[in-house]
Design an enzyme around this catalytic site. Structure first.
Site, PDB file in Angstrom:
ATOM      1  N   GLU A 107       0.686  -1.230   0.029  1.00 60.62           N
ATOM      2  CA  GLU A 107      -0.121  -0.135  -0.067  1.00 60.62           C
ATOM      3  C   GLU A 107       0.845   1.233   0.152  1.00 60.62           C
ATOM      4  O   GLU A 107       0.517   2.446  -0.519  1.00 60.62           O
ATOM      5  CB  GLU A 107      -0.932   0.050   1.271  1.00 60.62           C
ATOM      6  CG  GLU A 107      -2.263  -0.789   1.123  1.00 60.62           C
ATOM      7  CD  GLU A 107      -2.250  -2.222   1.435  1.00 60.62           C
ATOM      8  OE1 GLU A 107      -1.140  -2.740   1.782  1.00 60.62           O
ATOM      9  OE2 GLU A 107      -3.201  -2.659   1.516  1.00 60.62           O
ATOM     10  N   ASP A 156     -23.152  -0.207  11.703  1.00 63.53           N
ATOM     11  CA  ASP A 156     -22.091  -0.206  10.597  1.00 63.53           C
ATOM     12  C   ASP A 156     -23.019   0.275   9.528  1.00 63.53           C
ATOM     13  O   ASP A 156     -24.074   0.552   9.459  1.00 63.53           O
ATOM     14  CB  ASP A 156     -21.430  -1.596  10.686  1.00 63.53           C
ATOM     15  CG  ASP A 156     -22.496  -2.669  10.198  1.00 63.53           C
ATOM     16  OD1 ASP A 156     -23.482  -2.340   9.612  1.00 63.53           O
ATOM     17  OD2 ASP A 156     -22.327  -3.752  10.684  1.00 63.53           O
TER      18      ASP A 156
HETATM   19  C1  LIG Z   1     -14.117   4.082   7.189  1.00 64.32           C
HETATM   20  C2  LIG Z   1     -13.587   2.724   6.922  1.00 64.32           C
HETATM   21  C3  LIG Z   1     -13.756   1.821   7.941  1.00 64.32           C
HETATM   22  C4  LIG Z   1     -13.671   0.344   7.565  1.00 64.32           C
HETATM   23  N1  LIG Z   1     -13.791  -0.399   8.422  1.00 64.32           N
HETATM   24  C5  LIG Z   1     -13.570  -1.762   8.171  1.00 64.32           C
HETATM   25  C6  LIG Z   1     -13.503  -2.846   9.239  1.00 64.32           C
HETATM   26  O1  LIG Z   1     -13.824  -2.617  10.438  1.00 64.32           O
HETATM   27  N2  LIG Z   1     -13.341  -4.006   8.933  1.00 64.32           N
HETATM   28  C7  LIG Z   1     -12.814  -4.340   7.759  1.00 64.32           C
HETATM   29  O2  LIG Z   1     -12.559  -5.625   7.279  1.00 64.32           O
HETATM   30  N3  LIG Z   1     -12.611  -3.540   6.707  1.00 64.32           N
HETATM   31  C8  LIG Z   1     -12.892  -2.322   6.888  1.00 64.32           C
HETATM   32  N4  LIG Z   1     -13.070  -1.343   5.828  1.00 64.32           N
HETATM   33  C9  LIG Z   1     -12.609  -1.729   4.582  1.00 64.32           C
HETATM   34  C10 LIG Z   1     -11.008  -1.820   4.505  1.00 64.32           C
HETATM   35  O3  LIG Z   1     -10.240  -0.899   4.934  1.00 64.32           O
HETATM   36  C11 LIG Z   1     -10.583  -1.961   2.815  1.00 64.32           C
HETATM   37  O4  LIG Z   1     -11.522  -3.163   2.241  1.00 64.32           O
HETATM   38  C12 LIG Z   1      -9.137  -2.279   2.688  1.00 64.32           C
HETATM   39  O5  LIG Z   1      -8.916  -2.172   1.203  1.00 64.32           O
HETATM   40  C13 LIG Z   1      -8.694  -3.551   3.184  1.00 64.32           C
HETATM   41  O6  LIG Z   1      -7.357  -3.502   2.980  1.00 64.32           O
HETATM   42  P1  LIG Z   1      -6.559  -4.998   3.026  1.00 64.32           P
HETATM   43  O7  LIG Z   1      -7.258  -5.853   1.541  1.00 64.32           O
HETATM   44  O8  LIG Z   1      -5.124  -4.770   2.496  1.00 64.32           O
HETATM   45  O9  LIG Z   1      -6.976  -5.879   4.187  1.00 64.32           O
HETATM   46  C14 LIG Z   1     -13.061  -0.004   6.382  1.00 64.32           C
HETATM   47  C15 LIG Z   1     -13.051   1.003   5.215  1.00 64.32           C
HETATM   48  C16 LIG Z   1     -13.329   2.532   5.611  1.00 64.32           C
HETATM   49  C17 LIG Z   1     -12.990   3.379   4.641  1.00 64.32           C
END
Ligand SMILES: Cc1cc2nc3c(=O)[nH]c(=O)nc-3n(C[C@H](O)[C@H](O)[C@H](O)COP(=O)(O)O)c2cc1C
Length: 374
Positions: A107, A156
């Protein structure tokens, strides 16, 4: 400022409790940073964190997320997972962290490409991890595999309170912060909320990523009303029979994030996928439900989604709303209606004569999804 040992107190962070039925206080906009213990590739995600005590928090990451994968790998090797939380970072990095990029891509690198200049990183004080150098607050801790505490319930993005789930416990041992740090936060809820606005930009970012993997996709749209990920509308440049199904299946496996997309509607490239009137017309005029709707039962399902019978397992549906070509159909398709170009040109020429000179057709926005960025 570096705070360690008995001085550490997470209550110094102004965490929020957005809804009255929420199970506690949360951090909503922190970068959660971990590392693959085998390859060393970092993962940066935005996941909700719940305060459990002055020095501990639970992390709510879905099982497909990079952080969850790193914890599984650390657990297989009997190791603790190092974890850093960076608060108050450049919003551009938050957007990059919230973008579901391919797992092997860092990232940090992606944020650099996205922002046009490299992200300045700094080493953590006590962990072998890096955080943005301009972070306002950094928390450093570890997760012992298997150590969990109940997390939730919280309001949520689905528009409901989620369930209570046992989630990994982070034990923090160090906090660093700037003088008078600035704290960023947000909250989730039924759209439109701030996260839905972020999703509009994300849609734009991952259209090229998706097109790179599934080249026949010409456009891709995640309507906000479908929570910005539950339903996807895809247009394709259809060249051979069965291609709409191929595009839908390829979409579902293109990125872990699309695992949770329940509905995929595939249309021809001449349909404006941001105009629901055109999409509904395509479904209504080009779909025979007995041939063009396909359902895959018992697939991975968003555990926050109450619609499935079993938590984490449910179905998904594809709708092929493209024009059918042989041998998809034996029924010859009628010619599309078009206005006579000579008559159309004449009407345009004589527009003022009809008394319609003051009507500016450009003002009539055919795009009902008015929030979509141009
Ligand atoms: C404000 C916000 C809150 C989020 N909360 C969560 C969460 O609680 N759990 C989760 O799995 N993804 C959550 N997401 C989505 C992940 O951040 C997103 O899918 C991200 O791409 C995950 O990264 P990864 O694929 O590298 O794990 C959230 C996104 C935003 C913008």
């Amino acid at each position: 400022m570096v705070i360690q040992g008995s001085e550490l107190d997470l209550d110094k962070i102004p965490m929020i409790r957005p809804y009255f039925g929420d199970g506690g206080k949360i951090v909503t906009l922190g970068l959660v940073i971990t590392k693959d213990c085998e390859t060393g590739t970092p993962n940066v995600g935005v996941y909700r964190l719940q305060r459990q005590s002055k020095t501990t928090m639970t992390v709510h990451w879905l099982s497909v997320r990079g952080g969850a994968r790193h914890l599984r790998k650390a657990a297989e090797r009997g190791k603790k997972l190092e974890i850093a939380i960076a608060l108050g970072v450049d919003p551009l990095i938050i957007m990059a962290a919230a973008t579901p990029i391919p797992v092997d891509l860092s990232e940090w690198l992606f944020a650099g490409l996205y922002g046009g200049s490299g992200v300045q990183l700094a080493k953590c004080k006590t962990l072998d991890l890096e955080v943005p150098a301009d972070s306002e607050i950094v928390l450093e801790g570890t997760i012992s595999p298997g150590e969990m505490l109940p997390d939730g319930p919280f309001g949520d993005h689905m528009g409901y309170y989620g369930g209570v789930e046992d989630s990994p416990l982070i034990r923090f041992h160090c906090m660093t912060h700037r003088k008078d740090p600035i704290y960023l936060t947000t909250f989730s809820g039924r759209p439109p909320k701030e996260e839905a606005m972020m999703a509009i930009a994300l849609n734009r970012i991952y259209t090229p990523i998706l097109r790179q993997q599934v080249s026949e996709i010409t456009d891709f749209f995640l309507p906000m009303e479908a929570l910005s990920y539950k339903a996807a509308i895809i247009s394709i440049d259809k060249a051979y029979p069965g291609q709409a199904k191929r595009a839908a299946l390829a979409f579902w496996s293109a990125l872990p994030q699309f695992t949770y997309t329940k509905f995929v509607i595939v249309v021809d490239k001449d349909i404006n996928i941001r105009d629901p009137r055109q999409v509904v017309w395509a479904i209504s005029s080009k779909v025979d439900p007995s041939r063009d709707v396909f359902i895959l039962p018992e697939t991975p399902f968003d555990s926050l989604d109450f619609a499935s019978q079993k938590i984490g397992l449910g179905g998904r549906m594809g709708i092929d709303a493209t024009t059918k070509i042989p041998p998809e159909t034996e029924h010859e398709w009628g010619a599309p209606l078009e206005s006579d170009p000579d008559v159309a040109a004449m009407v345009e020429r004589r527009w003022a004569e009809y008394g319609l000179a003051d009507l500016d057709l450009k003002e009539v926005d055919p795009n009902l999804f008015g929030y979509e960025m141009k």
